[in-house]
Motif scaffolding. Sequence first.
Motif, PDB file in Angstrom:
ATOM      1  N   SER A   1      -6.744  -4.514  20.919  1.00 57.59           N
ATOM      2  CA  SER A   1      -7.582  -5.405  21.663  1.00 57.59           C
ATOM      3  C   SER A   1      -7.022  -6.779  21.807  1.00 57.59           C
ATOM      4  CB  SER A   1      -9.161  -5.637  21.409  1.00 57.59           C
ATOM      5  OG  SER A   1      -9.190  -6.380  20.209  1.00 57.59           O
ATOM      6  N   LEU A   2      -6.442  -7.283  20.696  1.00 61.62           N
ATOM      7  CA  LEU A   2      -5.473  -8.607  20.862  1.00 61.62           C
ATOM      8  C   LEU A   2      -4.203  -8.426  21.366  1.00 61.62           C
ATOM      9  CD1 LEU A   2      -6.330  -9.746  17.115  1.00 61.62           C
ATOM     10  CD2 LEU A   2      -7.322 -10.512  19.271  1.00 61.62           C
ATOM     11  N   LEU A   3      -3.545  -7.174  21.350  1.00 61.59           N
ATOM     12  CA  LEU A   3      -2.200  -6.883  22.076  1.00 61.59           C
ATOM     13  C   LEU A   3      -2.612  -7.057  23.627  1.00 61.59           C
ATOM     14  CD1 LEU A   3      -0.726  -4.071  20.001  1.00 61.59           C
ATOM     15  CD2 LEU A   3      -0.018  -6.422  19.932  1.00 61.59           C
ATOM     16  N   ASN A   4      -3.872  -6.707  24.106  1.00 61.29           N
ATOM     17  CA  ASN A   4      -4.026  -6.769  25.512  1.00 61.29           C
ATOM     18  C   ASN A   4      -4.286  -8.164  25.915  1.00 61.29           C
ATOM     19  OD1 ASN A   4      -4.363  -3.907  26.025  1.00 61.29           O
ATOM     20  ND2 ASN A   4      -6.494  -3.595  25.189  1.00 61.29           N
ATOM     21  N   LEU A   5      -5.085  -8.903  24.773  1.00 62.22           N
ATOM     22  CA  LEU A   5      -5.331 -10.027  25.180  1.00 62.22           C
ATOM     23  C   LEU A   5      -4.051 -11.162  25.309  1.00 62.22           C
ATOM     24  CD1 LEU A   5      -7.610 -12.405  25.003  1.00 62.22           C
ATOM     25  CD2 LEU A   5      -6.787 -12.945  22.511  1.00 62.22           C
ATOM     26  N   LEU A   6      -2.994 -10.469  24.466  1.00 65.69           N
ATOM     27  CA  LEU A   6      -1.575 -11.324  24.406  1.00 65.69           C
ATOM     28  C   LEU A   6      -0.429 -10.657  25.377  1.00 65.69           C
ATOM     29  CD1 LEU A   6      -1.212 -11.819  20.710  1.00 65.69           C
ATOM     30  CD2 LEU A   6      -1.728 -13.565  22.483  1.00 65.69           C
ATOM     31  N   ASN A   7      -1.257  -9.866  26.286  1.00 67.22           N
ATOM     32  CA  ASN A   7      -0.453  -9.221  27.307  1.00 67.22           C
ATOM     33  C   ASN A   7       1.019  -8.566  26.857  1.00 67.22           C
ATOM     34  OD1 ASN A   7      -1.924  -9.847  29.323  1.00 67.22           O
ATOM     35  ND2 ASN A   7      -0.969 -12.023  29.714  1.00 67.22           N
ATOM     36  N   VAL A   8       0.701  -7.721  25.743  1.00 62.75           N
ATOM     37  CA  VAL A   8       2.022  -6.864  25.184  1.00 62.75           C
ATOM     38  C   VAL A   8       1.613  -5.544  25.759  1.00 62.75           C
ATOM     39  CG1 VAL A   8       3.066  -5.901  23.285  1.00 62.75           C
ATOM     40  CG2 VAL A   8       2.034  -8.063  23.210  1.00 62.75           C
ATOM     41  N   PRO A   9       2.591  -4.998  26.753  1.00 62.98           N
ATOM     42  CA  PRO A   9       2.500  -3.598  27.312  1.00 62.98           C
ATOM     43  C   PRO A   9       2.633  -2.595  26.229  1.00 62.98           C
ATOM     44  CG  PRO A   9       4.421  -4.683  27.811  1.00 62.98           C
ATOM     45  CD  PRO A   9       3.785  -5.520  26.691  1.00 62.98           C
ATOM     46  N   TYR A  10       1.809  -2.154  25.484  1.00 64.27           N
ATOM     47  CA  TYR A  10       2.005  -1.401  24.316  1.00 64.27           C
ATOM     48  C   TYR A  10       1.530   0.057  24.836  1.00 64.27           C
ATOM     49  CZ  TYR A  10      -3.003  -1.412  23.627  1.00 64.27           C
ATOM     50  OH  TYR A  10      -4.378  -1.308  23.653  1.00 64.27           O
ATOM     51  N   GLU A  11       2.117   1.011  24.226  1.00 62.07           N
ATOM     52  CA  GLU A  11       1.631   2.406  24.201  1.00 62.07           C
ATOM     53  C   GLU A  11       1.322   3.005  22.694  1.00 62.07           C
ATOM     54  OE1 GLU A  11       3.708   5.341  26.552  1.00 62.07           O
ATOM     55  OE2 GLU A  11       4.140   3.807  28.002  1.00 62.07           O
ATOM     56  N   ILE A  12       0.153   3.865  22.588  1.00 58.52           N
ATOM     57  CA  ILE A  12      -0.119   4.156  21.302  1.00 58.52           C
ATOM     58  C   ILE A  12       0.999   5.574  21.153  1.00 58.52           C
ATOM     59  CG2 ILE A  12      -1.875   5.396  19.730  1.00 58.52           C
ATOM     60  CD1 ILE A  12      -3.938   3.845  21.064  1.00 58.52           C
ATOM     61  N   ASN A  13       1.617   5.639  20.291  1.00 57.51           N
ATOM     62  CA  ASN A  13       2.506   6.685  20.025  1.00 57.51           C
ATOM     63  C   ASN A  13       2.129   7.406  18.781  1.00 57.51           C
ATOM     64  OD1 ASN A  13       4.604   8.642  19.143  1.00 57.51           O
ATOM     65  ND2 ASN A  13       6.269   7.298  19.719  1.00 57.51           N
ATOM     66  N   THR A  14       1.363   8.496  18.633  1.00 59.25           N
ATOM     67  CA  THR A  14       0.852   8.898  17.423  1.00 59.25           C
ATOM     68  C   THR A  14       1.861   9.838  16.485  1.00 59.25           C
ATOM     69  OG1 THR A  14       0.060  10.846  18.411  1.00 59.25           O
ATOM     70  CG2 THR A  14      -1.478   9.290  18.270  1.00 59.25           C
ATOM     71  N   ASN A  15       3.140  10.121  17.093  1.00 63.31           N
ATOM     72  CA  ASN A  15       4.053  10.856  16.470  1.00 63.31           C
ATOM     73  C   ASN A  15       4.927   9.610  15.658  1.00 63.31           C
ATOM     74  OD1 ASN A  15       3.734  13.284  16.803  1.00 63.31           O
ATOM     75  ND2 ASN A  15       4.716  13.596  18.720  1.00 63.31           N
ATOM     76  N   MET A  16       4.670   8.342  15.741  1.00 63.12           N
ATOM     77  CA  MET A  16       5.681   7.614  15.160  1.00 63.12           C
ATOM     78  C   MET A  16       5.165   7.261  13.658  1.00 63.12           C
ATOM     79  SD  MET A  16       6.583   3.501  15.964  1.00 63.12           S
ATOM     80  CE  MET A  16       4.933   3.328  16.197  1.00 63.12           C
ATOM     81  N   VAL A  17       5.755   7.677  12.920  1.00 62.41           N
ATOM     82  CA  VAL A  17       5.344   7.611  11.277  1.00 62.41           C
ATOM     83  C   VAL A  17       6.264   6.765  10.653  1.00 62.41           C
ATOM     84  CG1 VAL A  17       3.986   9.642  11.168  1.00 62.41           C
ATOM     85  CG2 VAL A  17       6.439   9.830  10.831  1.00 62.41           C
ATOM     86  N   ARG A  18       7.333   6.415  11.250  1.00 64.15           N
ATOM     87  CA  ARG A  18       8.631   5.464  10.460  1.00 64.15           C
ATOM     88  C   ARG A  18       9.091   6.206   9.335  1.00 64.15           C
ATOM     89  NH1 ARG A  18      10.707   2.554  11.754  1.00 64.15           N
ATOM     90  NH2 ARG A  18      10.638   0.646  10.646  1.00 64.15           N
ATOM     91  N   GLY A  19      10.484   5.825   9.353  1.00 59.14           N
ATOM     92  CA  GLY A  19      11.378   6.389   8.171  1.00 59.14           C
ATOM     93  C   GLY A  19      11.053   5.902   6.796  1.00 59.14           C
ATOM     94  N   LEU A  20       9.950   5.086   6.500  1.00 62.78           N
ATOM     95  CA  LEU A  20      10.084   4.407   5.230  1.00 62.78           C
ATOM     96  C   LEU A  20       8.736   4.911   4.680  1.00 62.78           C
ATOM     97  CD1 LEU A  20      11.548   2.149   7.360  1.00 62.78           C
ATOM     98  CD2 LEU A  20      12.480   1.589   4.977  1.00 62.78           C
ATOM     99  N   ASP A  21       8.760   5.077   3.259  1.00 63.22           N
ATOM    100  CA  ASP A  21       7.162   5.479   2.832  1.00 63.22           C
ATOM    101  C   ASP A  21       6.218   4.147   2.405  1.00 63.22           C
ATOM    102  OD1 ASP A  21       7.711   8.021   3.023  1.00 63.22           O
ATOM    103  OD2 ASP A  21       8.009   8.373   0.817  1.00 63.22           O
ATOM    104  N   TYR A  22       6.756   3.042   2.699  1.00 66.39           N
ATOM    105  CA  TYR A  22       5.830   1.732   2.180  1.00 66.39           C
ATOM    106  C   TYR A  22       4.821   1.461   3.185  1.00 66.39           C
ATOM    107  CZ  TYR A  22       9.705  -0.952   4.021  1.00 66.39           C
ATOM    108  OH  TYR A  22      10.508  -1.575   5.073  1.00 66.39           O
ATOM    109  N   TYR A  23       4.833   2.030   4.543  1.00 60.23           N
ATOM    110  CA  TYR A  23       3.829   1.691   5.304  1.00 60.23           C
ATOM    111  C   TYR A  23       2.611   1.974   5.296  1.00 60.23           C
ATOM    112  CZ  TYR A  23       8.019  -0.021   8.188  1.00 60.23           C
ATOM    113  OH  TYR A  23       9.198  -0.645   8.382  1.00 60.23           O
ATOM    114  N   THR A  24       1.757   1.194   5.791  1.00 61.29           N
ATOM    115  CA  THR A  24       0.093   1.495   6.065  1.00 61.29           C
ATOM    116  C   THR A  24      -0.177   0.809   7.101  1.00 61.29           C
ATOM    117  OG1 THR A  24      -0.299  -0.708   4.688  1.00 61.29           O
ATOM    118  CG2 THR A  24      -0.185   1.444   3.353  1.00 61.29           C
TER     119      THR A  24
END
Length: 418
Positions: free
Chosen positions: A244-267
């Motif tokens: 909702s804040l990305l909408n507020l700040l006009n960031v034209p995002y898309e949700i990409n549920t396959n994006m898991v990133r190549g590094l294990d430290y993410y949460t």
Amino acid sequence: MSSAERYNALKGIQDIYPPEIYIWQEVEKTARDVFSTYGFQELRAPIIEPTDIFVRSIGETTDIVEKEMYTFSDKAGRSITLRPEGTAPLVRCYVQNHLYNLPSPQKFFYSGPMFRYERPQKGRFRQFYQIGVEALGSSDPKLDAEIISMLKLFFERLGLKELNYDVNSIGCEKCRPDYKISLLNFFSDKIDRLCPDCKRRYEYNPLRILDCKVDECITLKAGAPRVIDFLCGGCRAHFDVVLSLLNLLNVPYEINTNMVRGLDYYTRTTFEVTTKQLGAQNAVAAGGRYDRLVEEFGGPPTPAIGFAIGMERVVELLQSSNKQDIPNPKVFIATIGAPAEKESLIIANKLRENGVWVEIGYAGNSLKSQLRKADRLSSDYVLIIGDDEISSGKVKWKHLSDGTQGEIPFSEVYDFLT
Ligand code: HAM
């Protein structure tokens, strides 16, 4: 192998020199300018670290740690690694120097070379440069949205607009186990058809199958369970606020549920900025939250988030958009004869003391070749000094772009040109 080839740089490692370097400098300056308005300060961590720093943080079963690190023993037999990325060294520095005692969040940026033994190709190098930021000490979703929107501002300042902002949440240690089980169930009857890497990933790190670029694996993952459907209450609420804040700040995002990133430290939040203009290596920046990493390094619980920009890829985008400001000298002093050459050194010195970029002719080149050089350098002015000018006490000047010219006394050159 010819002796010239014997002295080539290593494969996948490139030199950066003018005029391209000016694009690099512009990117670096833009980053500093934009990031400082959000309160990010520079931090310089070493390029080499104990290997464990990367194994612990990036993860033993990631491609980076398994295949891509430049690791060697130093003379005392310690295992040393050239940093493949900047987050782990920064977190190591944060913990070692107790930077968590300062007011939170602490916000840092860094830039410099990273090293990964990958197969070199367009946009992918073995030594490549990143500019990264890390904000440590807050789990507030406002920070996630601010950081992504800061990245957007950075790209806009550079005049790069056609970029995609992919976001996802990969949950936390509470929600991830259920998701893993569901992924394992989904792929259990497809294991035979997975690529050899993904067969291993199935055993050790099933989320990484979603990131595989092998055609057969891409086909097989169609319809796989989505991590966002498994988020626990806390992670779901966090992600909803980020969106909702990305909408507020006009960031034209898309949700990409396959994006898991190549590094294990993410949460939780992960994101990637991609372009359609670079071919396969399409990610120009990427990052996410890593709420557990500071603790893993022995620090207090400290949620954190950051990203890194791939410099070579950004530079390539700027090159293809023909946006290149090459600096040029203000003055070229062309001379004929020894007395004039001496005079030119005095004038050049004084102008340089006043901050003016001055070039002079060398090695008794003809006037014609000196003027050609001034032209090639796109000098704003040419001063011409020969025996006549020395005896008359006046210098000939010419403004190269509009062709205006005239004469001025030596004593007025400085006022005229500064
Ligand atoms: P990463 O996705 O591994 O993340 O790298 C970030 C960016 O570096 C990529 O999107 C790409 O533009 C560039 N890059 C990576 N590998 C290469 C390569 N071999 N050649 C050229 N460019 C490359 C990280 O490194 C994380 N440390 C980002 C981060 C910071 N996450 C949280 N904080």
